[in-house]
Write an enzyme that holds these catalytic residues in place. Structure first.
Site, PDB file in Angstrom:
ATOM      1  N   LYS A  17       0.848  -1.194   0.000  1.00 23.18           N
ATOM      2  CA  LYS A  17       0.000   0.000   0.000  1.00 23.18           C
ATOM      3  C   LYS A  17       0.878   1.236   0.000  1.00 23.18           C
ATOM      4  O   LYS A  17       1.912   1.265   0.675  1.00 23.18           O
ATOM      5  CB  LYS A  17      -0.880  -0.035   1.251  1.00 23.18           C
ATOM      6  CG  LYS A  17      -1.484   1.271   1.653  1.00 23.18           C
ATOM      7  CD  LYS A  17      -1.298   1.695   3.111  1.00 23.18           C
ATOM      8  CE  LYS A  17       0.057   1.982   3.616  1.00 23.18           C
ATOM      9  NZ  LYS A  17       0.173   2.817   4.819  1.00 23.18           N
ATOM     10  N   VAL A 102       9.146  -5.026   7.210  1.00 22.27           N
ATOM     11  CA  VAL A 102       8.220  -4.948   8.350  1.00 22.27           C
ATOM     12  C   VAL A 102       8.276  -3.535   8.939  1.00 22.27           C
ATOM     13  O   VAL A 102       9.323  -2.898   8.940  1.00 22.27           O
ATOM     14  CB  VAL A 102       8.630  -6.017   9.397  1.00 22.27           C
ATOM     15  CG1 VAL A 102       7.785  -5.925  10.645  1.00 22.27           C
ATOM     16  CG2 VAL A 102       8.528  -7.410   8.779  1.00 22.27           C
ATOM     17  N   GLY A 105       5.572   1.356   6.554  1.00 23.64           N
ATOM     18  CA  GLY A 105       4.719   2.344   5.907  1.00 23.64           C
ATOM     19  C   GLY A 105       4.072   1.909   4.609  1.00 23.64           C
ATOM     20  O   GLY A 105       3.385   2.691   3.958  1.00 23.64           O
ATOM     21  N   GLY A 108       2.408  -3.710   4.920  1.00 20.08           N
ATOM     22  CA  GLY A 108       2.960  -4.937   5.489  1.00 20.08           C
ATOM     23  C   GLY A 108       1.945  -5.819   6.190  1.00 20.08           C
ATOM     24  O   GLY A 108       1.180  -6.533   5.539  1.00 20.08           O
ATOM     25  N   GLY A 109       1.940  -5.759   7.513  1.00 19.14           N
ATOM     26  CA  GLY A 109       1.037  -6.601   8.300  1.00 19.14           C
ATOM     27  C   GLY A 109      -0.423  -6.351   7.975  1.00 19.14           C
ATOM     28  O   GLY A 109      -1.233  -7.288   7.968  1.00 19.14           O
ATOM     29  N   ALA A 111      -1.647  -5.415   5.060  1.00 22.50           N
ATOM     30  CA  ALA A 111      -1.888  -6.061   3.766  1.00 22.50           C
ATOM     31  C   ALA A 111      -2.009  -7.569   3.944  1.00 22.50           C
ATOM     32  O   ALA A 111      -2.863  -8.216   3.316  1.00 22.50           O
ATOM     33  CB  ALA A 111      -0.747  -5.730   2.805  1.00 22.50           C
ATOM     34  N   ASP A 143      -5.395   0.614   8.782  1.00 20.47           N
ATOM     35  CA  ASP A 143      -5.135   0.458   7.343  1.00 20.47           C
ATOM     36  C   ASP A 143      -5.710  -0.838   6.766  1.00 20.47           C
ATOM     37  O   ASP A 143      -5.688  -1.028   5.549  1.00 20.47           O
ATOM     38  CB  ASP A 143      -3.623   0.425   7.080  1.00 20.47           C
ATOM     39  CG  ASP A 143      -3.004   1.816   7.092  1.00 20.47           C
ATOM     40  OD1 ASP A 143      -3.753   2.811   7.106  1.00 20.47           O
ATOM     41  OD2 ASP A 143      -1.764   1.886   7.083  1.00 20.47           O
TER      42      ASP A 143
HETATM   43  O1  C5P Z   1      -4.392   0.870  13.709  1.00 21.42           O
HETATM   44  P1  C5P Z   1      -2.943   0.539  13.773  1.00 21.42           P
HETATM   45  O2  C5P Z   1      -2.643  -0.535  14.785  1.00 21.42           O
HETATM   46  O3  C5P Z   1      -2.334   0.257  12.435  1.00 21.42           O
HETATM   47  O4  C5P Z   1      -2.235   1.861  14.298  1.00 21.42           O
HETATM   48  C1  C5P Z   1      -0.994   1.869  14.935  1.00 21.42           C
HETATM   49  C2  C5P Z   1      -0.842   3.157  15.730  1.00 21.42           C
HETATM   50  O5  C5P Z   1      -0.761   4.271  14.849  1.00 21.42           O
HETATM   51  C3  C5P Z   1      -2.022   3.475  16.630  1.00 21.42           C
HETATM   52  O6  C5P Z   1      -1.903   2.856  17.876  1.00 21.42           O
HETATM   53  C4  C5P Z   1      -1.937   4.990  16.751  1.00 21.42           C
HETATM   54  O7  C5P Z   1      -0.956   5.332  17.711  1.00 21.42           O
HETATM   55  C5  C5P Z   1      -1.404   5.408  15.394  1.00 21.42           C
HETATM   56  N1  C5P Z   1      -2.464   5.866  14.479  1.00 21.42           N
HETATM   57  C6  C5P Z   1      -3.038   7.112  14.700  1.00 21.42           C
HETATM   58  N2  C5P Z   1      -4.019   7.538  13.855  1.00 21.42           N
HETATM   59  C7  C5P Z   1      -4.401   6.806  12.798  1.00 21.42           C
HETATM   60  C8  C5P Z   1      -3.817   5.535  12.544  1.00 21.42           C
HETATM   61  C9  C5P Z   1      -2.833   5.095  13.416  1.00 21.42           C
HETATM   62  O8  C5P Z   1      -2.695   7.811  15.648  1.00 21.42           O
HETATM   63  N3  C5P Z   1      -5.358   7.296  11.977  1.00 21.42           N
END
Ligand code: C5P
Length: 283
Positions: A17, A102, A105, A108-109, A111, A143
């Protein structure tokens, strides 16, 4: 367990992505951030296979397999959430062929989790548009819904409120990672909380060109080498856009032609042979 004991193997690609632009708008009370982003996908990525089996097994292979062999990762969590949501007792044999760096950005996980859900849906003849799949995806990460959709989209809210948009139609791209893992949470936490405004209107490419990645400055503060990656990419002949994706550290460049993309790939290989590169196309 050998593959011979499994039935009905389904394979799915987990494409990388890209965030062609990523505007952070507001810090929320739940610790997440409201953002606007242009998601796009490239043709290359990881590969996930799922098969019905008589016991749960997970195996990981590929150049970035190291550190992912534990039983708690987004592939196994996606499978557990899928079985719970659809009431499926049958265990699965899962494999992950890991080609994307890993914590980098490019999904990765996320996807991999989305590809697992798509593969399990196919295996169990569940409509890929079943809203339960989107609901599971949203619990696995911000994501994951975009990766489940798997096509270019405008994302708002946490990034999981999605509207499909036109993609870039196979535009040549080069992804480069300086082999520095950057954790997402600390990059968001280091955002300066200055809202620089929404993503504009126009074609997807025009919106990307006029946009920014607001996570690039905080990511560069954590991993200064990201500046070197973007500068090297931005200086290549035929480059239309060079920018970091997501919370980094992977950066991408879009090119006018495949020849320009391939020449840039060789130039980066010569200048920084230790960096990871993926010449590909954005769909
Ligand atoms: O949702 P995910 O586990 O991928 O997000 C990892 C971290 O990225 C979240 O715990 C948060 O700290 C940050 N994040 C955020 N705002 C978003 C997406 C992610 O602050 N829209």
């Amino acid at each position: 367990m050998t593959l011979a004991e499994t039935v009905g193997v389904v394979e799915e690609t987990a494409p990388a992505k890209l965030n062609l632009a990523l505007h952070v708008r507001r810090r929320r009370d739940d610790g997440y951030h409201d953002l606007e982003t242009l998601f796009a996908f490239v043709v290359h990525g990881d590969h996930v296979t799922v098969a019905t089996a008589n016991a749960s097994v997970f195996a990981v292979s590929g150049p970035f397999a190291e550190g992912l062999s534990g039983q708690d990762n987004l592939v196994t969590r996606a499978e557990a959430a899928f079985r719970a949501a659809f009431g499926i007792d049958q265990p699965h044999a899962l494999t992950l062929d890991k080609h994307l760096p890993v914590a980098s950005g490019v999904g990765g996980g996320s996807a991999d989790a989305a590809a697992t859900l798509r593969a399990l849906a196919r295996l169990h003849a569940i409509d890929p548009a079943d809203p339960r799949l989107h609901a599971i995806a949203a619990t696995l990460g911000a994501d994951v819904p975009a990766c489940l959709l798997g096509r270019a989209a405008f994302g708002s809210g946490r990034g999981d409120d999605l509207t499909p948009i036109d993609g870039l139609g196979g535009m040549p791209a080069l992804l480069v990672n300086p082999r520095v893992a950057v954790p997402t949470g600390p990059v968001f936490a280091a955002w300066d909380r200055v809202d620089l405004g929404p993503i504009g209107e126009g074609t997807t490419l025009d919106r990307a060109l006029a946009g920014r990645n607001d996570l690039q400055p905080p990511a560069e503060a954590i991993a200064p080498v990201i500046r070197d990656v973007v500068a090297l990419l931005a200086g290549q002949p035929g480059v239309r856009l060079a920018r970091m994706s997501g919370s980094g550290a992977t950066c991408f460049a879009l090119f006018a032609s495949e020849a320009d993309r391939d020449a840039a790939d060789q130039a980066v290989a010569a200048a920084r042979p230790d960096w990871w590169r993926l010449p590909t196309d954005v769909v």
